[in-house]
Design an enzyme around this catalytic site. Structure first.
Site, short mmCIF file in Angstrom:
data_model
loop_
_atom_site.label_atom_id
_atom_site.label_comp_id
_atom_site.label_asym_id
_atom_site.label_seq_id
_atom_site.Cartn_x
_atom_site.Cartn_y
_atom_site.Cartn_z
N HIS A 40 -6.05 -10.51 -1.24
CA HIS A 40 -5.37 -9.26 -0.93
C HIS A 40 -3.71 -9.01 -1.87
CE1 HIS A 40 -2.75 -5.56 0.64
NE2 HIS A 40 -3.98 -5.09 1.32
N TYR B 217 1.17 4.30 2.86
CA TYR B 217 2.68 3.57 3.72
C TYR B 217 2.85 4.44 4.07
CZ TYR B 217 2.16 1.45 -0.96
OH TYR B 217 1.33 -0.19 -2.04
N ASP C 240 -4.02 2.06 4.75
CA ASP C 240 -3.71 3.05 5.36
C ASP C 240 -2.76 3.11 3.82
OD1 ASP C 240 -4.49 2.62 8.05
OD2 ASP C 240 -2.65 2.58 8.74
N PHE D 270 -2.00 2.23 -3.00
CA PHE D 270 -1.24 1.16 -3.65
C PHE D 270 -0.07 2.12 -4.49
CE2 PHE D 270 -4.64 -2.05 -3.31
CZ PHE D 270 -4.09 -2.59 -2.29
#
Length: 229
Positions: free
Chosen positions: A191, A71, A69, A82
């Site tokens: 992750h 932020y 997703d 990211f």
């Protein structure tokens, strides 16, 4: 959200994915986003929804990093997974990415969390879901974006060769089924989120990516970004 016809999309990507915009699922998605924007704040801003494609034309893609997703905090999302806009504090996952780069390649941790420099070198920074409601993680999942971005991954797999796919975490790893492993490279790791308890560290994906590119006669990625601490 503005209509997709008003959003600039790089010409090389238009040739590959333009048909998706006419499909029923995407028309439904567009209407959903129009309704969302009428009632809530939606990130990233409309002109940045397709930033990953505009900074990294299809014919330049040589590395793909898959996020989940955008932020959902104000001012954070800029259309690159990211990545955060200049002046925004680095989220924990991004901090860990920079720590791993420092360990792997000796590159100092930067002040900025803006990853445009990577995207301009051929790193497709692709979120599976390209929009989100403010302060509501996952709010635009299962609305059609995943169909679109799965198609993007499949197109890269089908039409290109020698691309390095970096799959971080179980969600990204599930996309491996879309990738032809006989002609592309897949590097998997936990992750970078602190919730993964440091499992991401020492994956050395950044040096390994450059080794793979170098072995194919491709220029390496300069993993530095501006404003070093």
């Amino acid at each position: 959200m503005e209509g997709t016809s008003k959003l600039k999309l790089d010409n090389t990507w238009q040739e590959v994915i333009q048909a998706e915009f006419e499909k029923d699922y995407f028309i439904w998605l567009k209407n959903f986003l129009i309704a969302e924007k009428a009632n809530y704040r939606v990130f990233p801003p409309g002109q940045q929804i397709f930033s990953a494609f505009n900074y990294t034309p299809f014919n330049k893609v040589k590395v793909v990093i898959i996020g989940q997703d955008p932020y959902h905090g104000f001012g954070q999302a800029n259309g690159l997974c990211f990545s955060v806009s200049p002046g925004i504090k680095q989220p924990p996952s991004l901090q860990n990415i920079f720590k791993e780069i420092q360990t792997d390649l000796g590159i100092p941790v930067p002040r900025t969390g803006n990853l445009e420099a990577w995207a301009k070198q051929g790193v497709l920074l692709l979120n599976a879901t390209l929009t989100v409601r403010e302060n509501t993680a996952g709010s635009h999942q299962n609305k059609g974006w995943e169909v679109f971005t799965d198609t993007v991954i499949k197109k890269v797999s089908d039409l290109k060769t020698g691309v390095v796919f970096l799959l971080w975490g179980n969600y990204a790893r599930a996309k491996e089924a879309l990738i032809d492993k006989t002609k592309h490279h897949i590097l998997s790791a936990p992750h970078p989120s602190p919730l993964a308890r440091g499992g991401f560290f020492n994956c050395k994906h950044f040096s390994k990516t450059n080794e793979l590119l170098r072995s194919q006669g491709e220029p390496e990625i300069d993993w530095r970004v501006e404003e070093v601490l």
